[in-house]
Design a protein around this motif. Structure first.
Motif, PDB file in Angstrom:
ATOM      1  N   GLU A 107      12.721   1.533  -6.187  1.00  0.00           N
ATOM      2  CA  GLU A 107      13.873   0.885  -5.089  1.00  0.00           C
ATOM      3  C   GLU A 107      13.538  -0.038  -4.322  1.00  0.00           C
ATOM      4  O   GLU A 107      14.267  -1.483  -5.134  1.00  0.00           O
ATOM      5  N   ALA A 108      12.367  -0.007  -3.721  1.00  0.00           N
ATOM      6  CA  ALA A 108      12.086  -1.395  -2.395  1.00  0.00           C
ATOM      7  C   ALA A 108      11.772  -2.174  -3.414  1.00  0.00           C
ATOM      8  O   ALA A 108      11.604  -3.105  -2.757  1.00  0.00           O
ATOM      9  N   PHE A 109      11.186  -2.236  -4.181  1.00  0.00           N
ATOM     10  CA  PHE A 109      10.626  -3.355  -5.301  1.00  0.00           C
ATOM     11  C   PHE A 109      11.383  -4.369  -5.586  1.00  0.00           C
ATOM     12  O   PHE A 109      11.114  -5.855  -5.407  1.00  0.00           O
ATOM     13  N   ARG A 110      12.339  -3.500  -6.488  1.00  0.00           N
ATOM     14  CA  ARG A 110      13.456  -4.638  -6.967  1.00  0.00           C
ATOM     15  C   ARG A 110      14.019  -4.822  -5.985  1.00  0.00           C
ATOM     16  O   ARG A 110      14.190  -5.708  -5.615  1.00  0.00           O
ATOM     17  N   ASP A 111      14.052  -4.422  -4.486  1.00  0.00           N
ATOM     18  CA  ASP A 111      15.080  -4.417  -3.578  1.00  0.00           C
ATOM     19  C   ASP A 111      13.901  -6.339  -2.838  1.00  0.00           C
ATOM     20  O   ASP A 111      15.018  -6.918  -2.493  1.00  0.00           O
ATOM     21  N   ALA A 112      13.129  -6.136  -3.207  1.00  0.00           N
ATOM     22  CA  ALA A 112      11.837  -6.924  -2.558  1.00  0.00           C
ATOM     23  C   ALA A 112      11.881  -8.649  -2.845  1.00  0.00           C
ATOM     24  O   ALA A 112      11.709  -9.450  -3.079  1.00  0.00           O
ATOM     25  N   PHE A 113      12.316  -7.897  -5.107  1.00  0.00           N
ATOM     26  CA  PHE A 113      11.845  -9.144  -5.801  1.00  0.00           C
ATOM     27  C   PHE A 113      13.017  -8.578  -6.320  1.00  0.00           C
ATOM     28  O   PHE A 113      12.674  -8.805  -7.675  1.00  0.00           O
ATOM     29  N   PRO A 114      14.548  -9.170  -5.718  1.00  0.00           N
ATOM     30  CA  PRO A 114      15.542 -10.181  -6.517  1.00  0.00           C
ATOM     31  C   PRO A 114      15.404 -10.570  -7.686  1.00  0.00           C
ATOM     32  O   PRO A 114      16.379  -9.994  -8.539  1.00  0.00           O
ATOM     33  N   THR A 115      14.734 -11.188  -7.674  1.00  0.00           N
ATOM     34  CA  THR A 115      15.346 -12.474  -8.723  1.00  0.00           C
ATOM     35  C   THR A 115      14.140 -11.655 -10.661  1.00  0.00           C
ATOM     36  O   THR A 115      14.568 -12.457 -11.325  1.00  0.00           O
ATOM     37  N   ALA A 132       2.167 -21.953  -4.789  1.00  0.00           N
ATOM     38  CA  ALA A 132       3.035 -23.421  -5.094  1.00  0.00           C
ATOM     39  C   ALA A 132       2.988 -23.322  -6.805  1.00  0.00           C
ATOM     40  O   ALA A 132       3.831 -24.251  -6.489  1.00  0.00           O
ATOM     41  N   ILE A 133       2.805 -22.378  -7.087  1.00  0.00           N
ATOM     42  CA  ILE A 133       3.008 -21.657  -8.090  1.00  0.00           C
ATOM     43  C   ILE A 133       3.901 -20.841  -8.282  1.00  0.00           C
ATOM     44  O   ILE A 133       3.716 -20.200  -7.660  1.00  0.00           O
ATOM     45  N   PRO A 134       4.671 -21.008  -9.361  1.00  0.00           N
ATOM     46  CA  PRO A 134       6.250 -19.654  -9.507  1.00  0.00           C
ATOM     47  C   PRO A 134       4.775 -18.148 -10.296  1.00  0.00           C
ATOM     48  O   PRO A 134       4.385 -18.954 -10.202  1.00  0.00           O
ATOM     49  N   TYR A 135       5.430 -17.162  -9.361  1.00  0.00           N
ATOM     50  CA  TYR A 135       5.409 -15.546 -10.164  1.00  0.00           C
ATOM     51  C   TYR A 135       5.075 -14.495 -10.524  1.00  0.00           C
ATOM     52  O   TYR A 135       6.473 -14.610  -9.802  1.00  0.00           O
ATOM     53  N   LEU A 136       5.311 -13.599 -11.527  1.00  0.00           N
ATOM     54  CA  LEU A 136       5.774 -12.773 -12.192  1.00  0.00           C
ATOM     55  C   LEU A 136       5.200 -11.822 -11.310  1.00  0.00           C
ATOM     56  O   LEU A 136       4.095 -11.377 -11.637  1.00  0.00           O
ATOM     57  N   VAL A 137       5.821 -10.460 -11.174  1.00  0.00           N
ATOM     58  CA  VAL A 137       5.541  -9.526 -10.890  1.00  0.00           C
ATOM     59  C   VAL A 137       6.274  -8.134 -11.280  1.00  0.00           C
ATOM     60  O   VAL A 137       7.125  -8.401 -11.591  1.00  0.00           O
ATOM     61  N   ILE A 138       5.344  -6.827 -11.125  1.00  0.00           N
ATOM     62  CA  ILE A 138       5.835  -6.216 -11.566  1.00  0.00           C
ATOM     63  C   ILE A 138       4.672  -4.639 -10.530  1.00  0.00           C
ATOM     64  O   ILE A 138       3.921  -4.625 -10.005  1.00  0.00           O
ATOM     65  N   PRO A 139       5.146  -3.642 -10.810  1.00  0.00           N
ATOM     66  CA  PRO A 139       4.984  -2.640  -9.548  1.00  0.00           C
ATOM     67  C   PRO A 139       3.241  -1.887  -9.817  1.00  0.00           C
ATOM     68  O   PRO A 139       3.175  -1.902 -11.996  1.00  0.00           O
ATOM     69  N   HIS A 177       0.454  -1.538   0.472  1.00  0.00           N
ATOM     70  CA  HIS A 177       0.021   0.321  -0.573  1.00  0.00           C
ATOM     71  C   HIS A 177       1.100   0.722   0.514  1.00  0.00           C
ATOM     72  O   HIS A 177       0.624   2.149  -0.633  1.00  0.00           O
ATOM     73  N   ARG A 178       2.198   0.954   0.401  1.00  0.00           N
ATOM     74  CA  ARG A 178       2.913   2.451   0.547  1.00  0.00           C
ATOM     75  C   ARG A 178       4.215   2.366   0.155  1.00  0.00           C
ATOM     76  O   ARG A 178       4.871   3.013   0.765  1.00  0.00           O
ATOM     77  N   GLY A 179       4.403   1.356  -0.013  1.00  0.00           N
ATOM     78  CA  GLY A 179       5.852   0.811  -0.491  1.00  0.00           C
ATOM     79  C   GLY A 179       7.136   0.410   0.308  1.00  0.00           C
ATOM     80  O   GLY A 179       7.830   1.003  -0.143  1.00  0.00           O
ATOM     81  N   THR A 180       6.967   0.308   1.788  1.00  0.00           N
ATOM     82  CA  THR A 180       7.649   0.360   3.038  1.00  0.00           C
ATOM     83  C   THR A 180       8.308  -0.992   2.849  1.00  0.00           C
ATOM     84  O   THR A 180       8.247  -1.679   1.825  1.00  0.00           O
ATOM     85  N   SER A 181       9.829  -0.944   3.215  1.00  0.00           N
ATOM     86  CA  SER A 181      10.383  -1.978   2.884  1.00  0.00           C
ATOM     87  C   SER A 181       9.564  -3.133   3.965  1.00  0.00           C
ATOM     88  O   SER A 181       9.500  -4.522   3.836  1.00  0.00           O
ATOM     89  N   GLU A 182       9.021  -3.164   4.886  1.00  0.00           N
ATOM     90  CA  GLU A 182       8.087  -3.245   5.722  1.00  0.00           C
ATOM     91  C   GLU A 182       7.090  -4.373   4.988  1.00  0.00           C
ATOM     92  O   GLU A 182       6.698  -5.149   5.556  1.00  0.00           O
TER      93      GLU A 182
END
Ligand SMILES: [Fe+2]
Length: 261
Positions: A84-92, A70-77, A52-57
């Motif tokens: 920046e926080a999004f990329r840190d959270a989803f490094p792959t 149980a299945i792999p996922y793809l994610v965009i913001p 909701h707010r993009g914090t690291s928590e």
């Protein structure tokens, strides 16, 4: 090939109960259904507003809940995320040469093109010249592969005055690309938190449910604080079936949830 579509998760920090319904609980409920009924899906696609707010928590909490899938996922913001926080959270998760969360992946013979449409500190969306160029190159490199295009912000008006003011602001530029690349068979967006479909420039689109709750279906007001919600919509998600020609059969599903929790 079956895929799952989640959108607009709006996860808060652990123990933050400031918004109802509890987005962590609704997401867990959705994931529980996906794991019970759709383990045979190849992939889960998530079209933005992870937090909701993009914090690291909030990202830490979201990533933890998503680890139950149980299945792999793809994610965009989406507009509620911070890149920046999004990329840190989803490094792959892949990013392009300019750091935008743009990537393509071929699944079941269909090219899934995922795009970053966010504008820092704003709720509307855009594709700047660098992102438009990336999209043209991506499409040129896979011209013969049926393609599904995913991004958070829809580029067209939906007749909902508030949401229409915070849509993607490059309707014309994206429209030219869509018309020049007939391998694009379907478009998928989030942002509205409403199940809706239609066509744009002859290409069908889906607007996804939110895994938390619907936005008001308000056709009158431009200001968010004036929106009226006659019929609040609960949490849901999408189930898609595709074939190697890029055909689509898509179900909007809802999960039972007490909206006061
Ligand atoms: Fe959202």
């Amino acid at each position: 090939m079956k895929f799952i579509h989640l959108s607009d998760l709006h996860i808060l920090s652990r123990n933050d109960m400031s918004r109802k319904p509890d987005a962590a609980a609704t997401l867990r409920k959705v994931i529980g259904e996906v794991n019970a009924l759709h383990r045979d899906a190849e992939i889960c696609v998530i079209t933005g507003d992870i937090t909701h707010r993009g914090t690291s928590e909030q990202y830490e909490h979201a990533v933890d809940i998503l680890s139950e899938l149980a299945i792999p996922y793809l994610v965009i913001p989406g507009n509620h995320d911070i890149r920046e926080a999004f990329r840190d959270a989803f490094p792959t998760t892949d990013i392009d040469a300019n750091g935008f969360v743009n990537f393509g992946q071929t699944i079941g013979g269909v090219r899934f093109v995922m795009m970053d449409s966010i504008v820092p500190d704003h709720h509307h969306g855009t594709l700047c010249d660098r992102r438009l160029a990336w999209l043209r190159d991506e499409l040129a490199a896979h011209r013969d592969t049926p393609t599904f295009l995913f991004m958070h912000h829809p580029p067209f008006e939906m007749g909902l005055p508030f949401m229409d003011t915070i849509r993607l602001d490059v309707e014309h530029e994206l429209g030219e690309i869509v018309q020049a690349n007939r391998q694009i068979k379907h478009l998928f967006f989030g942002h509205l938190h409403r199940p809706a479909t239609g066509t744009w420039l002859g290409v069908p689109f889906v607007l996804a449910n939110s895994t938390q709750c619907g936005e008001p279906l308000d056709f009158r007001h431009e200001k968010e604080e004036e929106l009226e919600d006659r019929n609040p919509l609960g949490p849901g998600y999408g189930i898609g079936f595709t074939d190697p020609k890029g055909g689509l059969r898509y179900h909007f599903d809802f999960v039972k949830f007490d909206m006061d929790l």
